[in-house]
Design an enzyme around this catalytic site. Structure first.
Site, PDB file in Angstrom:
ATOM      1  N   THR A   1       0.814  -1.226   0.000  1.00  8.30           N
ATOM      2  CA  THR A   1       0.000   0.000   0.000  1.00  8.30           C
ATOM      3  C   THR A   1       0.845   1.272   0.000  1.00  8.30           C
ATOM      4  OG1 THR A   1      -0.210   0.144   2.429  1.00  8.30           O
ATOM      5  CG2 THR A   1      -1.894  -1.136   1.241  1.00  8.30           C
TER       6      THR A   1
ATOM      7  N   SER B   1      -0.886   7.229   2.301  1.00 10.72           N
ATOM      8  CA  SER B   1      -1.076   6.443   1.081  1.00 10.72           C
ATOM      9  C   SER B   1      -2.534   6.014   1.003  1.00 10.72           C
ATOM     10  CB  SER B   1      -0.201   5.183   1.119  1.00 10.72           C
ATOM     11  OG  SER B   1       1.153   5.523   0.982  1.00 10.72           O
ATOM     12  N   LEU B   2      -2.948   5.560  -0.197  1.00  8.01           N
ATOM     13  CA  LEU B   2      -4.344   5.133  -0.384  1.00  8.01           C
ATOM     14  C   LEU B   2      -4.479   3.675   0.035  1.00  8.01           C
ATOM     15  CD1 LEU B   2      -5.004   6.972  -3.770  1.00  8.01           C
ATOM     16  CD2 LEU B   2      -5.601   7.717  -1.455  1.00  8.01           C
ATOM     17  N   HIS B   3      -4.118   3.418   1.304  1.00 10.63           N
ATOM     18  CA  HIS B   3      -4.049   2.053   1.831  1.00 10.63           C
ATOM     19  C   HIS B   3      -5.343   1.257   1.575  1.00 10.63           C
ATOM     20  CE1 HIS B   3      -0.452   3.230   4.128  1.00 10.63           C
ATOM     21  NE2 HIS B   3      -1.122   4.256   4.575  1.00 10.63           N
ATOM     22  N   ASP B   4      -6.448   1.764   2.086  1.00  9.09           N
ATOM     23  CA  ASP B   4      -7.710   1.010   2.052  1.00  9.09           C
ATOM     24  C   ASP B   4      -8.250   0.872   0.635  1.00  9.09           C
ATOM     25  OD1 ASP B   4      -8.909   2.489   5.182  1.00  9.09           O
ATOM     26  OD2 ASP B   4      -7.426   0.929   4.761  1.00  9.09           O
TER      27      ASP B   4
END
Ligand code: RIB
Ligand code: CA
Length: 316
Positions: A205, A242-245
């Protein structure tokens, strides 16, 4: 003379999913991606948990995003208001005091659903064994409680896509990623449950960044959803989010953008220094392997697909 019947493509039946989350800015964009992908994903419900901000905020935040996306028919259910054992640690420095810093969204309309998320998760999955995927992008408290109540749930859930953990460094301590730091005991229960797990951890991620030029393409959409995304990422990106999900949902839509390895994942709960660490042993064969762990991402492909899906939302 018989004319061969055209071979019609099998109708794609959207994959039924439940998104368990703690919105949270990246959770919010993950919900937007899922709601924009209805030909592939049927979001049965959004269940919420304490994490980035307390439950009394994550639950209405989920409704705020759901309503922005025009998905008001999808139930939002509140789950556990605290981790199993640890005191709740939030991330309002990252997501803002409201949890959706910069979203510009109005307060949640209407009232909360009174059903408890854990009861609903347990009963819904039990009624449809093998059919439902859970995308868990917050602390795993809700899932853990459901699994303790009904251990066979592990074999009734089709797959659990977990945003959490890391084979490498954490993001809250050198060892622990936030979701597993908040509730390490829940993570231990889930990873030992026998469920089919895909772990979308920090190793992959951290590659899912919202770059400035990408943000400009989103801003140019000039829609309520696009404005919400740009507003939230102005804050979230400034703190290195960050755009983890989003990647956890993306794994259900474009798995070919990522590479995964069969691994053994064990969650530390004893050592006070490393509690919440996910010890990942790569390349182990089943049955020792208990998760598929993500390591590589086609980041430009990720950003392009996300932009296309966010572009599906209209101007109203
Ligand atoms: O470590 C990143 C995870 O913690 C994401 O789910 C983010 O929303 C926070 O909950
Ligand atoms: Ca989250």
């Amino acid at each position: 003379m018989s004319v061969p019947r055209p071979i019609l493509p099998e109708p794609i039946i959207p994959r039924p999913i439940i998104i368990d989350c703690d919105p949270g800015i990246d959770d919010a964009i993950a919900l937007m991606l899922a709601f924009a992908s209805s030909e592939t994903l049927e979001v049965l419900a959004v269940t919420t948990v304490a994490g980035n901000v307390p439950l009394h905020l994550t639950e209405p935040n989920a409704r705020r995003v759901r309503d922005l996306c025009g998905a008001s028919q999808v139930p939002v259910l509140a789950g556990c208001p605290r981790p199993l054992l640890r005191r709740l640690v939030t991330a309002d420095d990252i997501h803002g005091a409201s949890g959706l810093e910069g979203s510009g969204l109005p307060p949640a309309r209407g009232t909360a659903d009174t059903r408890h998320a854990v009861d609903w998760l347990r009963d819904t999955i039990r009624a449809r064994p093998g059919e439902i995927t859970v995308a868990a992008v917050g602390p795993l408290t809700n899932l853990a409680v459901a699994l303790v109540q009904r251990p066979e749930l592990a074999y009734e859930i089709r797959e659990i896509i977990i945003m959490g953990g890391a084979a490498g460094a954490g993001n809250v301590t050198p060892d622990a990623e936030f979701n597993f730091h908040v509730d390490p005991h829940a993570a231990r229960i889930v990873f030992e449950s026998g469920a089919s797990i895909t772990m979308v951890g920090l190793d992959i991620t951290r590659q899912a960044r919202a770059l400035p030029e990408w943000l400009q393409t989103i801003a140019a959409l000039d829609t309520p959803v696009a404005r919400c995304v740009v507003g939230m990422l102005a804050h979230y990106g400034s703190v290195g989010g960050s755009l983890h999900d989003v990647l956890a949902v993306m794994q259900l839509l474009r798995p070919e953008l990522m590479t995964f390895e069969a691994c053994r994942v064990e969650i530390e709960i004893e050592d006070p220094e490393t509690i919440g660490k996910s010890r990942v042993t790569r390349g182990v064969p089943p049955p020792e392997a208990n998760a598929q762990v993500g390591f590589a991402l086609d980041a430009p492909g990720f950003r392009a697909f996300l932009a296309e899906r966010l572009g599906r939302y209209g101007a109203v």
